[in-house]
Design a protein around this motif. Structure first.
Motif, PDB file in Angstrom:
ATOM      1  N   PHE A  49       0.803  -1.206   0.000  1.00  0.00           N
ATOM      2  CA  PHE A  49       0.000   0.000   0.000  1.00  0.00           C
ATOM      3  C   PHE A  49       0.843   1.266   0.000  1.00  0.00           C
ATOM      4  CE2 PHE A  49      -2.783  -3.142   2.304  1.00  0.00           C
ATOM      5  CZ  PHE A  49      -3.442  -3.524   1.155  1.00  0.00           C
ATOM      6  N   ASN A  50       2.182   1.111  -0.031  1.00  0.00           N
ATOM      7  CA  ASN A  50       3.066   2.253  -0.235  1.00  0.00           C
ATOM      8  C   ASN A  50       3.297   2.527  -1.712  1.00  0.00           C
ATOM      9  OD1 ASN A  50       3.507   2.742   2.506  1.00  0.00           O
ATOM     10  ND2 ASN A  50       5.038   1.090   2.589  1.00  0.00           N
ATOM     11  N   ILE A  51       2.843   1.610  -2.542  1.00  0.00           N
ATOM     12  CA  ILE A  51       3.031   1.791  -3.986  1.00  0.00           C
ATOM     13  C   ILE A  51       2.246   3.002  -4.451  1.00  0.00           C
ATOM     14  CG2 ILE A  51       2.701   0.720  -6.235  1.00  0.00           C
ATOM     15  CD1 ILE A  51       2.907  -1.970  -4.871  1.00  0.00           C
ATOM     16  N   ILE A  72      -7.640   3.929   7.759  1.00  0.00           N
ATOM     17  CA  ILE A  72      -7.850   4.278   6.350  1.00  0.00           C
ATOM     18  C   ILE A  72      -7.451   5.735   6.189  1.00  0.00           C
ATOM     19  CG2 ILE A  72      -9.529   4.458   4.478  1.00  0.00           C
ATOM     20  CD1 ILE A  72      -8.966   1.601   5.434  1.00  0.00           C
ATOM     21  N   SER A  73      -6.314   5.954   5.570  1.00  0.00           N
ATOM     22  CA  SER A  73      -5.797   7.304   5.366  1.00  0.00           C
ATOM     23  C   SER A  73      -5.607   7.549   3.883  1.00  0.00           C
ATOM     24  CB  SER A  73      -4.477   7.482   6.125  1.00  0.00           C
ATOM     25  OG  SER A  73      -3.556   6.469   5.745  1.00  0.00           O
ATOM     26  N   ASN A  74      -5.147   8.723   3.568  1.00  0.00           N
ATOM     27  CA  ASN A  74      -5.050   9.153   2.179  1.00  0.00           C
ATOM     28  C   ASN A  74      -4.182   8.195   1.359  1.00  0.00           C
ATOM     29  OD1 ASN A  74      -5.506  10.861  -0.018  1.00  0.00           O
ATOM     30  ND2 ASN A  74      -3.567  11.929   0.342  1.00  0.00           N
ATOM     31  N   SER A  75      -4.739   7.686   0.274  1.00  0.00           N
ATOM     32  CA  SER A  75      -4.027   6.756  -0.589  1.00  0.00           C
ATOM     33  C   SER A  75      -4.704   6.717  -1.947  1.00  0.00           C
ATOM     34  CB  SER A  75      -4.015   5.353   0.032  1.00  0.00           C
ATOM     35  OG  SER A  75      -3.560   4.396  -0.895  1.00  0.00           O
ATOM     36  N   TYR A  76      -3.908   6.463  -2.959  1.00  0.00           N
ATOM     37  CA  TYR A  76      -4.465   6.336  -4.308  1.00  0.00           C
ATOM     38  C   TYR A  76      -5.465   5.191  -4.381  1.00  0.00           C
ATOM     39  CZ  TYR A  76      -1.914   2.040  -5.238  1.00  0.00           C
ATOM     40  OH  TYR A  76      -1.467   0.750  -5.195  1.00  0.00           O
ATOM     41  N   LEU A  77      -5.339   4.217  -3.467  1.00  0.00           N
ATOM     42  CA  LEU A  77      -6.235   3.071  -3.498  1.00  0.00           C
ATOM     43  C   LEU A  77      -7.690   3.474  -3.295  1.00  0.00           C
ATOM     44  CD1 LEU A  77      -4.158   0.541  -1.352  1.00  0.00           C
ATOM     45  CD2 LEU A  77      -4.518   0.458  -3.817  1.00  0.00           C
ATOM     46  N   TYR A  78      -7.913   4.609  -2.643  1.00  0.00           N
ATOM     47  CA  TYR A  78      -9.267   5.049  -2.342  1.00  0.00           C
ATOM     48  C   TYR A  78      -9.696   6.223  -3.226  1.00  0.00           C
ATOM     49  CZ  TYR A  78      -7.614   2.504   1.714  1.00  0.00           C
ATOM     50  OH  TYR A  78      -7.036   1.550   2.531  1.00  0.00           O
ATOM     51  N   VAL A 100     -11.413  10.879   2.948  1.00  0.00           N
ATOM     52  CA  VAL A 100     -10.374  10.066   2.338  1.00  0.00           C
ATOM     53  C   VAL A 100     -10.937   9.217   1.198  1.00  0.00           C
ATOM     54  CG1 VAL A 100     -10.633   8.080   3.876  1.00  0.00           C
ATOM     55  CG2 VAL A 100      -8.409   8.574   2.846  1.00  0.00           C
ATOM     56  N   LEU A 101     -12.208   8.905   1.252  1.00  0.00           N
ATOM     57  CA  LEU A 101     -12.807   8.043   0.234  1.00  0.00           C
ATOM     58  C   LEU A 101     -13.301   8.893  -0.928  1.00  0.00           C
ATOM     59  CD1 LEU A 101     -14.818   5.591   2.536  1.00  0.00           C
ATOM     60  CD2 LEU A 101     -12.521   5.295   1.574  1.00  0.00           C
ATOM     61  N   GLN A 102     -12.450   9.037  -1.924  1.00  0.00           N
ATOM     62  CA  GLN A 102     -12.789   9.806  -3.113  1.00  0.00           C
ATOM     63  C   GLN A 102     -13.308   8.844  -4.193  1.00  0.00           C
ATOM     64  OE1 GLN A 102     -12.439  13.259  -3.223  1.00  0.00           O
ATOM     65  NE2 GLN A 102     -11.930  13.030  -1.049  1.00  0.00           N
TER      66      GLN A 102
END
Length: 448
Positions: A49-51, A72-78, A100-102
């Protein structure tokens, strides 16, 4: 390849641009209304999830379950304009950052089996199309820390196994000042929430509720049930009585009344359930009586309008069923009567005429009479099913026959033996009086 990428991520703290499909299982999802990728990253090392690479352009579903995620924090996954499903179940999530859920097209969110105690209302700001939300098996205790005001399209919610029951006595699920569930909700599951009572008019403002699961609580009485329901599960509650007034539900198709405290299924209790297809009355340890009139009188004579297709009475304490139920029960697609202490007498031999598959009668066994204990009902000849009155009649018949035989024997004895004694007695009767007479005569003829 998976091992190499993971090792590289651990060793270096640099941004890695790699396709998520090299670490997770990506499958093509195809439907009439949507075409895209289904990405399964369950049971994957969280280091991935660091990718900082993007998801597939047309991702439909992302499964991040069972990854020991704690927040659940800011990440491209969301962040996706196309994602429809996000599965975050079976983690250790205790916090979700706001906004965070975009995911503007998200319709399904699964947060079950985590450690959530609070969800800020802003978490739902950018997922306004959400239709399904599962927050079962978390640590919610009150809806003051959980609000759904933004979810105007939500039609299914699962709240199971959160200790929110006590708070429902003061705050209505559909109150805008409380939890704020939309009135459009169609499916609610509230199993195991420590609910003791459902307040009057609790569902008054819900005009299209179709499914309600309120099992595994502490309800002792049946509440005012929405008449729009098609599915109702009241199982695993200490409800002690049911009546026809409880089930005025013309649209109901499935009713589950398993493991209650009821002792009987009374007359006419199911007569208003004109669309009922499946009825479960399993594991009711106090249930001993099932009325022949529970579905009404008409179906006993003509079952053409009998809509029920599946019935289970397994694991209860029913000992007998009236033979007049043969007509409606003969229409059933599935009938499970196993695990009851059946009295195998003439009153239940009619069950053998029903078309019950072998898998559904292996545990359909006799409890009494003693000679038939644990015998399979469907393997016994009909001649074994004898009522107590028949046994008494048989014993009386045997006794009567025996008595008649004795009388006959006595009559024969008199016929064959008595005449012989009579003949001997006659001979003695002709001799003795003469002798006595001669002696007497000689006595008087002797001169003095």
């Amino acid at each position: 390849m998976r091992v190499l990428i993971v090792l590289a991520l651990i060793i270096s703290d640099v941004t890695v641009h790699a396709s998520i499909c090299e670490l997770c299982a990506c499958r093509q999802y195809s439907a009439i209304e949507y075409l895209g990728e289904s990405v399964d990253c369950s049971y994957t090392n969280p280091v991935l999830f660091n990718i900082q690479d993007s998801l597939p352009n047309m991702v439909y579903s992302l499964d991040l379950s069972s990854n020991n995620l704690s927040d659940i924090s800011n990440s491209y996954l969301y962040q996706s304009k196309y994602m429809k499903e996000l599965i975050l179940s079976n983690n250790k999530i205790s916090r979700i950052e706001s906004n965070v859920l975009q995911l503007p097209e998200l319709t399904k969110l699964d947060l079950s089996n985590n450690k959530l105690e609070f969800i800020d209302k802003d978490v739902f700001n950018d997922i306004k199309k959400l239709e399904y939300l599962n927050i079962a098996n978390n640590r919610f205790t009150t809806f003051t820390r959980l609000a759904f005001h933004h979810l105007s399209n939500l039609n299914q919610i699962i709240l199971d196994n959160n200790n929110i029951g006590p708070s429902l006595r003061q705050t209505n699920l559909f109150d805008r000042s409380g939890f704020g569930l939309t009135h459009k909700i169609k499916d609610i599951s509230m199993s195991g929430i420590n609910l003791n009572i459902v307040p009057d008019n609790f569902f008054l403002e819900v005009y299209d509720l179709r499914r309600l699961t309120i099992s595994n609580n502490n309800l002792t009485d049946i509440f005012e049930i929405p008449f729009t329901l098609e599915y109702l599960d009241l199982s695993d509650n200490p409800i002690e009585e049911i009546s026809s007034e409880d089930f005025d539900l013309p649209a109901l198709k499935v009713l589950k009344l398993n493991n209650l405290g009821i002792t009987e299924v009374p007359d006419y209790v199911f007569t208003d359930l004109h669309g009922l297809k499946k009825l479960e009355l399993e594991r009711n340890k106090n249930l001993t009586e099932f009325s022949m009139l529970s579905f009404g009188r008409e179906v006993l004579e003509d079952a053409d309008d009998f809509t029920l297709e599946e019935l289970s009475l397994s694991g209860s304490r029913i000992r007998r069923l009236g033979e007049r139920l043969a007509e409606p029960f003969g229409q059933l697609v599935k009938l499970d009567l196993q695990g009851n202490p059946w009295v195998c007498d003439c009153n239940i031999v009619w069950l053998k005429r029903l078309q019950i598959p072998e898998r559904d009668y292996d545990h359909l066994r006799c409890r009494s009479p003693r000679p038939l204990y644990n015998a399979r009902v469907f393997e016994l000849p009909d001649s074994y099913f004898v009522c107590a009155s028949d046994r008494h009649l048989t014993a009386f018949s045997v006794a009567a026959i025996g008595f008649c035989v004795i009388l006959a024997f006595i009559a024969v004895w008199f016929f064959l033996v008595v005449p012989k004694w009579h003949s001997r007695g006659t001979e003695l009767g002709h001799t003795s009086p003469i002798v006595r007479y001669r002696i007497l005569s000689s006595f008087y003829s002797t001169p003095l």
